[in-house]
Every structure is written in C-alpha cells, then in structure tokens.
Design a protein around this motif. Structure first.
Motif, PDB file in Angstrom:
ATOM      1  N   TRP A 187      -6.067  -6.841   7.847  1.00 13.63           N
ATOM      2  CA  TRP A 187      -5.606  -6.236   6.946  1.00 13.63           C
ATOM      3  C   TRP A 187      -4.227  -5.757   7.120  1.00 13.63           C
ATOM      4  CZ3 TRP A 187      -7.176  -6.848   3.171  1.00 13.63           C
ATOM      5  CH2 TRP A 187      -8.417  -7.317   2.644  1.00 13.63           C
ATOM      6  N   LEU A 188      -3.616  -5.006   8.480  1.00 20.41           N
ATOM      7  CA  LEU A 188      -2.294  -4.512   8.992  1.00 20.41           C
ATOM      8  C   LEU A 188      -1.202  -5.423   9.001  1.00 20.41           C
ATOM      9  CD1 LEU A 188      -3.410  -3.562  12.536  1.00 20.41           C
ATOM     10  CD2 LEU A 188      -2.813  -1.836  10.915  1.00 20.41           C
ATOM     11  N   LEU A 189      -1.460  -7.263   8.744  1.00 24.38           N
ATOM     12  CA  LEU A 189      -0.295  -7.975   8.596  1.00 24.38           C
ATOM     13  C   LEU A 189      -0.040  -7.469   6.656  1.00 24.38           C
ATOM     14  CD1 LEU A 189       1.233  -9.928   9.210  1.00 24.38           C
ATOM     15  CD2 LEU A 189      -0.213 -11.723   7.980  1.00 24.38           C
ATOM     16  N   PHE A 190      -1.727  -7.196   6.459  1.00 27.23           N
ATOM     17  CA  PHE A 190      -1.812  -7.694   4.296  1.00 27.23           C
ATOM     18  C   PHE A 190      -0.813  -5.997   4.081  1.00 27.23           C
ATOM     19  CE2 PHE A 190      -3.484  -5.476   0.843  1.00 27.23           C
ATOM     20  CZ  PHE A 190      -3.036  -6.386  -0.324  1.00 27.23           C
ATOM     21  N   ILE A 191      -0.748  -4.979   4.832  1.00 29.82           N
ATOM     22  CA  ILE A 191      -0.115  -3.832   4.850  1.00 29.82           C
ATOM     23  C   ILE A 191       1.290  -4.349   5.216  1.00 29.82           C
ATOM     24  CG2 ILE A 191       0.468  -1.344   5.345  1.00 29.82           C
ATOM     25  CD1 ILE A 191      -2.467  -1.257   5.937  1.00 29.82           C
ATOM     26  N   ALA A 192       1.450  -4.349   6.242  1.00 30.73           N
ATOM     27  CA  ALA A 192       3.430  -5.020   6.684  1.00 30.73           C
ATOM     28  C   ALA A 192       3.648  -5.650   5.536  1.00 30.73           C
ATOM     29  CB  ALA A 192       3.254  -5.413   7.712  1.00 30.73           C
ATOM     30  N   THR A 193       3.412  -7.266   4.219  1.00 28.76           N
ATOM     31  CA  THR A 193       3.471  -7.601   3.653  1.00 28.76           C
ATOM     32  C   THR A 193       3.707  -7.031   1.948  1.00 28.76           C
ATOM     33  OG1 THR A 193       2.629  -9.442   4.521  1.00 28.76           O
ATOM     34  CG2 THR A 193       3.105  -9.413   1.954  1.00 28.76           C
ATOM     35  N   LEU A 194       3.194  -4.964   1.709  1.00 26.87           N
ATOM     36  CA  LEU A 194       2.945  -4.422   0.976  1.00 26.87           C
ATOM     37  C   LEU A 194       4.591  -3.515   1.288  1.00 26.87           C
ATOM     38  CD1 LEU A 194      -0.278  -2.351   0.695  1.00 26.87           C
ATOM     39  CD2 LEU A 194       0.875  -4.298  -0.955  1.00 26.87           C
ATOM     40  N   ILE A 195       4.664  -3.763   2.234  1.00 27.01           N
ATOM     41  CA  ILE A 195       5.473  -2.489   2.693  1.00 27.01           C
ATOM     42  C   ILE A 195       7.055  -3.548   2.433  1.00 27.01           C
ATOM     43  CG2 ILE A 195       7.101  -1.887   4.617  1.00 27.01           C
ATOM     44  CD1 ILE A 195       4.404  -1.112   5.544  1.00 27.01           C
ATOM     45  N   TRP A 196       7.327  -4.730   2.780  1.00 27.83           N
ATOM     46  CA  TRP A 196       8.286  -5.886   3.144  1.00 27.83           C
ATOM     47  C   TRP A 196       8.617  -5.944   1.142  1.00 27.83           C
ATOM     48  CZ3 TRP A 196       8.001 -11.714   3.539  1.00 27.83           C
ATOM     49  CH2 TRP A 196       9.439 -12.434   3.413  1.00 27.83           C
ATOM     50  N   ALA A 197       7.578  -5.586   0.394  1.00 26.54           N
ATOM     51  CA  ALA A 197       7.364  -5.906  -0.997  1.00 26.54           C
ATOM     52  C   ALA A 197       8.395  -4.563  -1.859  1.00 26.54           C
ATOM     53  CB  ALA A 197       6.624  -6.440  -2.075  1.00 26.54           C
ATOM     54  N   LEU A 198       7.785  -3.498  -1.483  1.00 23.31           N
ATOM     55  CA  LEU A 198       8.746  -2.344  -1.150  1.00 23.31           C
ATOM     56  C   LEU A 198       9.956  -2.919  -1.011  1.00 23.31           C
ATOM     57  CD1 LEU A 198       6.266   0.067  -0.150  1.00 23.31           C
ATOM     58  CD2 LEU A 198       6.612   0.077  -3.022  1.00 23.31           C
ATOM     59  N   VAL A 199      10.201  -3.197   0.122  1.00 25.01           N
ATOM     60  CA  VAL A 199      11.466  -3.715   0.417  1.00 25.01           C
ATOM     61  C   VAL A 199      12.711  -4.282  -0.316  1.00 25.01           C
ATOM     62  CG1 VAL A 199      14.203  -4.473   1.961  1.00 25.01           C
ATOM     63  CG2 VAL A 199      11.628  -2.867   2.808  1.00 25.01           C
ATOM     64  N   TYR A 200      11.982  -5.162  -0.580  1.00 26.39           N
ATOM     65  CA  TYR A 200      13.162  -6.592  -1.011  1.00 26.39           C
ATOM     66  C   TYR A 200      12.853  -6.804  -2.644  1.00 26.39           C
ATOM     67  CZ  TYR A 200       8.840  -9.738  -1.479  1.00 26.39           C
ATOM     68  OH  TYR A 200       6.913  -9.951  -1.917  1.00 26.39           O
ATOM     69  N   ASP A 201      11.763  -5.915  -3.215  1.00 22.64           N
ATOM     70  CA  ASP A 201      11.224  -5.481  -4.583  1.00 22.64           C
ATOM     71  C   ASP A 201      12.285  -4.105  -4.980  1.00 22.64           C
ATOM     72  OD1 ASP A 201      10.900  -7.211  -7.365  1.00 22.64           O
ATOM     73  OD2 ASP A 201       9.692  -5.666  -7.277  1.00 22.64           O
ATOM     74  N   THR A 202      12.677  -3.572  -4.198  1.00 24.46           N
ATOM     75  CA  THR A 202      13.106  -2.074  -4.476  1.00 24.46           C
ATOM     76  C   THR A 202      15.039  -2.829  -3.967  1.00 24.46           C
ATOM     77  OG1 THR A 202      11.717  -0.718  -3.109  1.00 24.46           O
ATOM     78  CG2 THR A 202      14.162  -0.611  -3.531  1.00 24.46           C
ATOM     79  N   GLN A 203      15.378  -3.530  -3.678  1.00 26.93           N
ATOM     80  CA  GLN A 203      17.160  -4.266  -3.955  1.00 26.93           C
ATOM     81  C   GLN A 203      17.399  -4.457  -4.958  1.00 26.93           C
ATOM     82  OE1 GLN A 203      16.451  -6.892  -0.309  1.00 26.93           O
ATOM     83  NE2 GLN A 203      16.603  -4.639   2.042  1.00 26.93           N
ATOM     84  N   TYR A 204      15.776  -5.466  -4.747  1.00 24.04           N
ATOM     85  CA  TYR A 204      15.960  -6.391  -6.229  1.00 24.04           C
ATOM     86  C   TYR A 204      16.483  -5.646  -7.929  1.00 24.04           C
ATOM     87  CZ  TYR A 204      14.263 -10.406  -9.878  1.00 24.04           C
ATOM     88  OH  TYR A 204      14.370 -11.168 -10.650  1.00 24.04           O
TER      89      TYR A 204
END
Length: 308
Positions: A187-204
């Motif tokens: 679940w921590l890895l799942f949260i890390a992936t959520l955060i990563w999506a915020l990073v790259y999709d904000t750039q997008y």
C-alpha cells in the motif's frame, strides 16, 4: 425433373465484398485511438506493476504471472485511451495538442470508442482469469477506476489522483497474485505511485494549461498555479522517500539505492526542463518519467540479482 436453380446463397452477384483498404483504414484509426504509436502511457503503467512483481516475488516473480501482467497493462492502457477520448470528445477538438485524435476528427465514432473499450477490457479480464480468484476480484476495481478517471477532470482539480489509482492498482493485484497477500509495504508503494502520477500528469497538464482554462477543464497545473514547480518538487522528494523506505524494509542495498539516485537526478533534470513552463519542455519532462521508472526498476532487478 429436378430443378436446376442454384440456391440464392450460392448465386454470384455484383455486390462488392469487404474493401480491404477500408478495413485497414479503420484498424489504423483504432491503432491511433488506443495510442499504440505513443507507448509512454503503457510504460508509466507498467513500471509500478513490475516494481511490485519483483518486490512481491523477492526478485524471482513467476514468469507466467509477469507475462500476464505485461499483456494486461498493454490492454488496459489501450482501453483507457479509448474511454478517455470518448469522455473528452467534446473538448479534444478545442485543444491544440489533441485536435487530431480520431474521435475529434470524426475518424472514429463514439460508439466505436466504447466498443473498443469493452472488447479490450474483456480481453484483459480473460487474462486475469488465469490467476487466483482474489486477484480476479481485485481486477474489477481496476476496470472501474479506468472507466471513472476520464470524467473526473470535470469535477475536481486533482483528477490525477484517480489516474494514479488506476495506474497503481496493478500493485495490490501483483502482490496478491505472487505472494497471496497485500502487506503494508504494497500500500505504501501504491501511495508512491499515486504521488508519481501527480508529478508526471501535472507536467503533462502544464502543456495544455492555457487551453484548459479557456474550455473549463480542471487540473493540478491550474490548481497549483505559480506554485506548480514547487509542488512537483515536493512530490518528487516525497515519492523518493517512500521508495527508499520500501526498499530498505525489503532489505535492498547499494544497487537499489543507485537506481534511486539516478531517478533523483532525473527528477532534477525534469525541474530544469519545466523551469520556464514552456509547453514543449513540459512535455519532455513528462516523457522523461519513463526513464525515472526504468531507473528504479533496473536498480531493483540488479540488487536482487547481484546483491541477493
């Protein structure tokens, strides 16, 4: 005297048969609809799944399960593109970057896009049926997230959270398929992936910010405003911190830390790319996240292979 009439089904007529060129053109339109020519989305969905498979399998995940997940990622990302374009069919034509997509130009109809989504989702579900029933049950959530995400940008400035959930749901599925359980680290890895999506999709989203403001589409790029770079930087640090903790908890060593160091360097490079908020450079920063995910995965694989 028997009749010499030929049954109607066997009578040759002058009606033209299927036009191969027309079918090739339609398949080509579907190819562009599901963005097979732009595999970045597939990679961004695949890296977290592979991280999870290697961690859950302690460096030795069953190869049939790996193959099922890789094929499932390709199918579900393609299905997601089809339903995303259906959801955005009234907006894509008004955005410079998307105005040539098949639904925006009329090359593919809305009904066809929904049909492609259904067919690809069913194929992905058929793959999951090869796994245990608990993983099958989890897969229904993945389909729901894929279906819901494209509509969220109408209602919230953080649709990226739904994107991250859709992309990250392969993580609990991978742990269940390989280890038969979903530990806290998953679940921590799942949260890390959520955060990563915020990073790259904000750039997008920074690429389309001006167009989105005009047509009323919501995004984190609009929400963060002038604080976009700072928000992205803080999220990058938070994600790397989570990945570090997950790796140490799993007993990972120098090779994994090296992969994280390379990923951190790529994060700094992305900050440099978006420093002037130029659309083209922001898009390059978004694309660079493929190498970020790859660096983490390579470090993980090498650490299990070399470090034991």
């Amino acid at each position: 005297m028997p009749s010499t009439d030929v049954p109607p089904a066997k009578i040759g007529d002058c009606r033209p048969g299927p036009d191969p060129a027309a079918w090739r053109g339609r398949l080509r339109n579907y190819y562009f609809l599901v963005r097979l020519h732009r595999p970045i989305g597939t990679f961004l969905l695949m890296w977290p799944a592979l991280w999870a498979l290697w961690l859950a399998g302690q460096g030795h995940p069953p190869w049939p399960v790996v193959l099922i997940f890789v094929l499932g990622v390709v199918l579900m990302r393609s299905a997601g593109c089809a339903i995303n374009d259906f959801a955005d069919r009234h907006f894509d034509g008004r955005v410079a970057r998307t105005n040539q997509r098949p639904l925006a130009t009329g090359a593919v109809s809305p009904a066809e896009a929904v049909g492609v989504f259904v067919v690809l989702s069913l194929l992905a579900f058929a793959l999951v049926l090869l796994l245990d029933w608990r993983t099958v049950a989890l897969s229904t959530v993945a389909v729901l997230l894929t279906l819901v995400y494209p509509f969220m940008k109408r209602f919230t400035h953080v649709p990226q959270l739904f994107l991250g959930a859709a992309f990250g749901w392969a993580i609990p599925m991978a742990y269940m398929a390989v280890a038969g359980a979903i530990p806290v680290s998953a679940w921590l890895l799942f949260i890390a992936t959520l955060i990563w999506a915020l990073v790259y999709d904000t750039q997008y989203a920074m690429v389309d910010r001006e167009d989105d403001l005009k047509i009323g589409i919501k995004s984190t790029a609009i929400l963060f405003g002038v604080w976009d770079r700072l928000a992205i930087g803080l999220l990058q640090v938070l994600m790397l911190g989570l990945l570090l903790g997950i790796g140490l908890d799993a007993g990972r060593g120098a090779w994994y830390l090296g992969g994280l160091a390379v990923a951190a360097g790529l994060g700094v490079y992305q900050q440099w790319l978006i420093r002037k908020r130029e659309p083209r450079a922001c898009f390059q920063a978004f694309l660079n996240n493929n190498y970020f995910g790859l660096a983490v995965f390579v470090g993980l694989v090498l650490d299990y292979a070399v470090g034991g």
